[in-house]
Every structure is written in structure tokens, then in C-alpha cells.
Design a protein around this motif. Structure first.
Motif, short mmCIF file in Angstrom:
data_model
loop_
_atom_site.label_atom_id
_atom_site.label_comp_id
_atom_site.label_asym_id
_atom_site.label_seq_id
_atom_site.Cartn_x
_atom_site.Cartn_y
_atom_site.Cartn_z
N GLU A 108 88.52 16.92 32.58
CA GLU A 108 88.04 16.77 33.95
C GLU A 108 89.01 17.38 34.95
N ARG A 109 90.27 17.55 34.55
CA ARG A 109 91.28 18.04 35.49
C ARG A 109 92.09 19.22 34.96
N SER A 110 91.84 19.66 33.74
CA SER A 110 92.70 20.69 33.14
C SER A 110 92.39 22.07 33.69
N LEU A 111 93.42 22.90 33.72
CA LEU A 111 93.26 24.29 34.13
C LEU A 111 92.29 25.02 33.21
N ILE A 112 92.49 24.88 31.90
CA ILE A 112 91.74 25.69 30.94
C ILE A 112 90.25 25.36 30.96
N ASN A 113 89.91 24.10 31.06
CA ASN A 113 88.49 23.73 31.02
C ASN A 113 87.85 23.67 32.41
N ASN A 114 88.46 22.92 33.32
CA ASN A 114 87.81 22.65 34.60
C ASN A 114 87.92 23.81 35.58
N TYR A 115 88.96 24.64 35.45
CA TYR A 115 89.17 25.71 36.42
C TYR A 115 89.12 27.10 35.80
N TYR A 116 88.76 27.18 34.53
CA TYR A 116 88.67 28.48 33.86
C TYR A 116 87.37 28.61 33.07
N ALA A 117 87.23 27.87 31.96
CA ALA A 117 86.06 28.04 31.10
C ALA A 117 84.77 27.63 31.81
N ARG A 118 84.77 26.46 32.45
CA ARG A 118 83.55 25.95 33.06
C ARG A 118 83.06 26.84 34.20
N PRO A 119 83.91 27.22 35.16
CA PRO A 119 83.43 28.12 36.22
C PRO A 119 82.94 29.46 35.67
N ALA A 120 83.60 29.97 34.63
CA ALA A 120 83.18 31.25 34.06
C ALA A 120 81.77 31.16 33.48
N ILE A 121 81.48 30.08 32.75
CA ILE A 121 80.15 29.89 32.18
C ILE A 121 79.10 29.79 33.29
N LEU A 122 79.40 29.03 34.32
CA LEU A 122 78.44 28.85 35.42
C LEU A 122 78.22 30.16 36.17
N ASN A 123 79.28 30.95 36.35
CA ASN A 123 79.12 32.24 37.02
C ASN A 123 78.25 33.18 36.19
N LEU A 124 78.43 33.16 34.88
CA LEU A 124 77.61 34.02 34.03
C LEU A 124 76.15 33.55 34.01
N ALA A 125 75.93 32.25 34.11
CA ALA A 125 74.56 31.73 34.13
C ALA A 125 73.82 32.15 35.40
N GLY A 126 74.54 32.20 36.52
CA GLY A 126 73.92 32.66 37.77
C GLY A 126 72.87 31.70 38.28
N GLU A 127 71.78 32.26 38.79
CA GLU A 127 70.69 31.46 39.35
C GLU A 127 69.87 30.86 38.21
N VAL A 128 69.83 29.54 38.14
CA VAL A 128 69.19 28.86 37.01
C VAL A 128 68.06 27.93 37.42
N ALA A 129 67.73 27.86 38.70
CA ALA A 129 66.69 26.94 39.17
C ALA A 129 65.38 27.19 38.41
N GLY A 130 64.83 26.12 37.84
CA GLY A 130 63.56 26.20 37.12
C GLY A 130 63.67 26.64 35.69
N ARG A 131 64.87 26.97 35.21
CA ARG A 131 65.03 27.43 33.84
C ARG A 131 65.32 26.25 32.92
N ARG A 132 64.80 26.30 31.70
CA ARG A 132 65.08 25.29 30.69
C ARG A 132 66.31 25.74 29.91
N ILE A 133 67.35 24.92 29.92
CA ILE A 133 68.63 25.32 29.34
C ILE A 133 69.09 24.26 28.33
#
Length: 245
Positions: free
Chosen positions: A32-57
Motif C-alpha cells: 500500500e505504501r511501497s515505491l515498487i508497487n504503489n508508485y511504480y508497477a500499479r501506476p504503469a498498469i493503469l496508464n497502459l489500460a487507459g480509458e476503461v469505462a464500460g469494459r469488462r476486465i
């Protein structure tokens, strides 16, 4: 005196590999607070996902559900599974009883219909498996044609830094000890070279759309100054967006 790698590998013989049921709560708190997960991996995944409204994921290996929560906030219809019942319980506590969460094994047939999802996220999951054929086949099966598999794995070049005697060009097992929120844990991963990854993607029916080596989230530089000093980025994970052919 035995070196660190020998001690670690001997210790894992008496432990359950990747036993998230035993250290899952500590792992979730740490992330929840780590650099590697919370400020690196997670934002990168969300940025790659982009606009997801209405999509089944589908979140494959959803852990405690932080990525699912962010995708739902952006308007996606989310489902998730994890091998660990502890992680699924934590995800349910975060997301509520109305979200489709299951305990499932990616090496076995998944409890979802063919073509059920627009996207699948598999963040830091595949590097736990020696054989990628069955997991990738299942992820391809549950995706609609043209759907996306958004994934992150250990960056293959990092292997030579942590295991100088390892063979980059082979698929090799490696074990290391971690401390999550004060609790020790043993993690077993499988290194594979980049060409073996892309060959596996193609064989499973995917086209590689994006390969990404992202920077951390902007706020990370102020929150973790000692981890950066004179640098702006680091090698840790490798991110892909694959399209179901």
C-alpha cells in the motif's frame, strides 16, 4: 561460510513456495505504501489500460485488489481471482461482496466463459511459472478477439544483476528472501529471456502492441529521495500490452 543464495535456496526446501496465505496480509500492507508497487508497477498498469469505462476486465492474480479498485473507480466492470485464499479475502474486504472474486489456479482451466472479457490484467504473476503455455492459453481463451492482455513481469536483465552466475538465455529458477512489513517471506520466480517471452506470446495467439519500461509516478521522487538521488528511472519490471489475435 555458505553464500546468501545457498542459504536462501536451502531454506526454501522447508517452506511452501510463494505462500501468500501465510504472509499475504503483511505483503498487502507493505504494498500500500511501497515505491515498487504503489508508485511504480500499479501506476504503469493503469496508464497502459487507459480509458476503461464500460469494459469488462479480469484481474488475474488480483492480490488484495488495489488494481481492481482503481479500474472500478474508472468505470470498468471488474472480476478477479488469486491462488491465495488470504489475498481473495483481503480483496473482498476492499471491494465488497458484490464483486466477482474467486480462488483459482492459472495453471488449470479458469472458471470463466470463452471471450468473457475485454481486457485481462496480469501484474507480476507470470514470472511465478516455469511453463507459460497453459496460463497464456487460458488468458487468451477468456479474452474477446481483439481484447488486451496487460501484464508486468520481472525485467529479464535484472536477473544477471541478482544472479551473476545465471544464464540469461535459459529459463531458470531463482529464490530470494524478502521482508514485508516486518515479516520474512520466500519467493520463487522463473527467469526467462526476452525472446522466450515474446515467442510464448506469439504461440498463444497474441500480438505484441506495447513494450514499456516506465518511470515511476511523479510523486515518487519526493517521497523516496534516497532511492533516486541523481537518477530518474530504474529497471525492475517489464510491461506489455498484448492483443488477442
Amino acid at each position: 561460510m555458505p553464500d546468501h543464495s545457498t542459504v536462501v535456496e536451502d531454506a526454501v526446501e522447508n517452506a511452501v513456495e510463494n505462500d501468500y496465505d501465510s504472509f499475504g496480509e503483511a505483503y498487502a500492507r507493505e504494498n500500500e505504501r511501497s515505491l515498487i508497487n504503489n508508485y511504480y508497477a500499479r501506476p504503469a498498469i493503469l496508464n497502459l489500460a487507459g480509458e476503461v469505462a464500460g469494459r469488462r476486465i479480469l484481474d488475474a492474480g488480483c492480490g488484495a485488489g488495489p488494481i481492481m479498485a482503481s479500474l472500478r473507480e474508472r468505470g470498468a466492470e471488474v472480476s478477479g481471482f488469486d491462488f491465495s485464499s488470504t489475498m481473495v479475502r483481503l480483496a473482498r474486504e476492499r471491494l465488497g461482496d458484490d464483486v466477482d472474486l474467486r480462488v483459482a489456479d492459472l495453471t488449470e482451466p479458469l472458471p470463466y466463459a470463452d471471450g468473457e472479457f475485454d481486457d485481462v490484467v496480469a501484474a507480476l504473476v507470470l514470472h511465478y511459472f516455469e511453463d507459460w503455455d497453459a496460463p497464456l492459453a487460458e488468458l487468451r481463451r477468456v479474452l474477446k478477439p481483439g481484447g488486451r492482455l496487460i501484464l508486468a513481469v520481472n525485467h529479464p536483465t535484472v536477473y544477471k544483476f541478482v544472479r551473476p552466475d545465471g544464464n540469461y538465455f535459459e529459463v531458470e529458477k531463482w529464490v530470494d528472501e524478502y521482508v514485508f512489513d516486518g515479516q520474512k517471506a520466500m519467493l520463487t520466480c522463473w527467469h526467462r529471456p526476452l525472446h522466450a517471452m515474446t515467442d510464448a506470446f506469439t504461440a498463444a495467439g497474441f500480438r505484441t502492441s506495447v513494450i514499456s519500461e516506465p518511470h515511476p509516478a511523479p510523486e515518487a521522487y519526493e517521497l523516496f529521495p534516497e532511492d533516486f538521488k541523481n537518477r530518474k528511472a530504474f529497471l525492475c519490471f517489464l510491461f506489455f500490452v498484448l492483443e488477442a489475435a
